[in-house]
Design a protein around this motif. Structure first.
Motif, PDB file in Angstrom:
ATOM      1  N   PHE A   1     -14.728  47.362  61.319  1.00 28.05           N
ATOM      2  CA  PHE A   1     -15.353  47.034  60.035  1.00 28.05           C
ATOM      3  C   PHE A   1     -14.551  45.962  59.301  1.00 28.05           C
ATOM      4  O   PHE A   1     -15.128  45.035  58.722  1.00 28.05           O
ATOM      5  N   ARG A   2     -13.240  46.081  59.310  1.00 29.36           N
ATOM      6  CA  ARG A   2     -12.386  45.089  58.637  1.00 29.36           C
ATOM      7  C   ARG A   2     -12.561  43.710  59.282  1.00 29.36           C
ATOM      8  O   ARG A   2     -12.709  42.704  58.584  1.00 29.36           O
TER       9      ARG A   2
ATOM     10  N   THR B   1     -17.678  36.616  66.393  1.00 29.72           N
ATOM     11  CA  THR B   1     -18.631  37.358  65.568  1.00 29.72           C
ATOM     12  C   THR B   1     -19.631  38.083  66.458  1.00 29.72           C
ATOM     13  O   THR B   1     -19.920  39.259  66.244  1.00 29.72           O
TER      14      THR B   1
ATOM     15  N   TYR C   1     -20.458  46.743  67.326  1.00 28.56           N
ATOM     16  CA  TYR C   1     -20.974  47.566  66.226  1.00 28.56           C
ATOM     17  C   TYR C   1     -22.340  48.155  66.607  1.00 28.56           C
ATOM     18  O   TYR C   1     -22.583  49.345  66.426  1.00 28.56           O
TER      19      TYR C   1
ATOM     20  N   GLU D   1     -20.117  42.086  66.524  1.00 30.38           N
ATOM     21  CA  GLU D   1     -21.422  42.624  66.136  1.00 30.38           C
ATOM     22  C   GLU D   1     -22.064  43.391  67.292  1.00 30.38           C
ATOM     23  O   GLU D   1     -22.699  44.423  67.080  1.00 30.38           O
TER      24      GLU D   1
ATOM     25  N   HIS E   1     -17.317  37.558  58.340  1.00 37.85           N
ATOM     26  CA  HIS E   1     -18.440  37.169  57.480  1.00 37.85           C
ATOM     27  C   HIS E   1     -17.945  36.454  56.220  1.00 37.85           C
ATOM     28  O   HIS E   1     -18.612  35.545  55.726  1.00 37.85           O
ATOM     29  N   GLN E   2     -16.774  36.802  55.743  1.00 40.42           N
ATOM     30  CA  GLN E   2     -16.206  36.120  54.569  1.00 40.42           C
ATOM     31  C   GLN E   2     -15.770  34.700  54.908  1.00 40.42           C
ATOM     32  O   GLN E   2     -15.803  33.823  54.045  1.00 40.42           O
TER      33      GLN E   2
ATOM     34  N   LEU F   1     -15.134  42.587  61.024  1.00 38.80           N
ATOM     35  CA  LEU F   1     -16.467  42.070  60.717  1.00 38.80           C
ATOM     36  C   LEU F   1     -16.536  41.509  59.302  1.00 38.80           C
ATOM     37  O   LEU F   1     -17.087  40.432  59.075  1.00 38.80           O
ATOM     38  N   ARG F   2     -15.974  42.246  58.342  1.00 35.45           N
ATOM     39  CA  ARG F   2     -15.969  41.760  56.951  1.00 35.45           C
ATOM     40  C   ARG F   2     -15.254  40.416  56.855  1.00 35.45           C
ATOM     41  O   ARG F   2     -15.729  39.486  56.202  1.00 35.45           O
ATOM     42  N   HIS F   3     -14.111  40.322  57.505  1.00 31.93           N
ATOM     43  CA  HIS F   3     -13.328  39.090  57.456  1.00 31.93           C
ATOM     44  C   HIS F   3     -14.104  37.919  58.069  1.00 31.93           C
ATOM     45  O   HIS F   3     -14.142  36.824  57.498  1.00 31.93           O
TER      46      HIS F   3
END
Length: 75
Positions: free
Chosen positions: A16-17, A45, A52, A49, A23-24, A19-21
């Motif tokens: 999750f961390r 990515t 996930y 994904e 996308h940011q 993926l967030r990074h």
């Protein structure tokens, strides 16, 4: 060709961390990264994904995010 830790080896929190990074940082990679950096960003990515989606195949899908939901919002 995975660069970094194989997504299958990440804990859920780490996945999750990451993926967030990603996308940011996507816009920055698109606007200011080299073609190679952007391609690498895209590959990583996709790897994360994919992992996930494999872990959570029954994840909640918001009806508004479906094509039919979009149609109902726009008449």
């Amino acid at each position: 060709m995975t660069m970094g830790i194989d997504p299958r080896e990440l804990t859920d929190d780490d996945l999750f961390r990451e993926l967030r990074h990603l996308h940011q940082t996507r816009t920055d990679a698109l606007m200011h990264g080299s073609e190679g950096a952007l391609a690498r960003h895209t590959i990583r990515t996709e790897e994360l994904e994919r992992e996930y989606r494999q872990r959570y195949p029954d994840r909640h899908v918001d009806a508004d995010r479906l094509r039919s939901g979009a149609r109902s919002r726009h008449g």
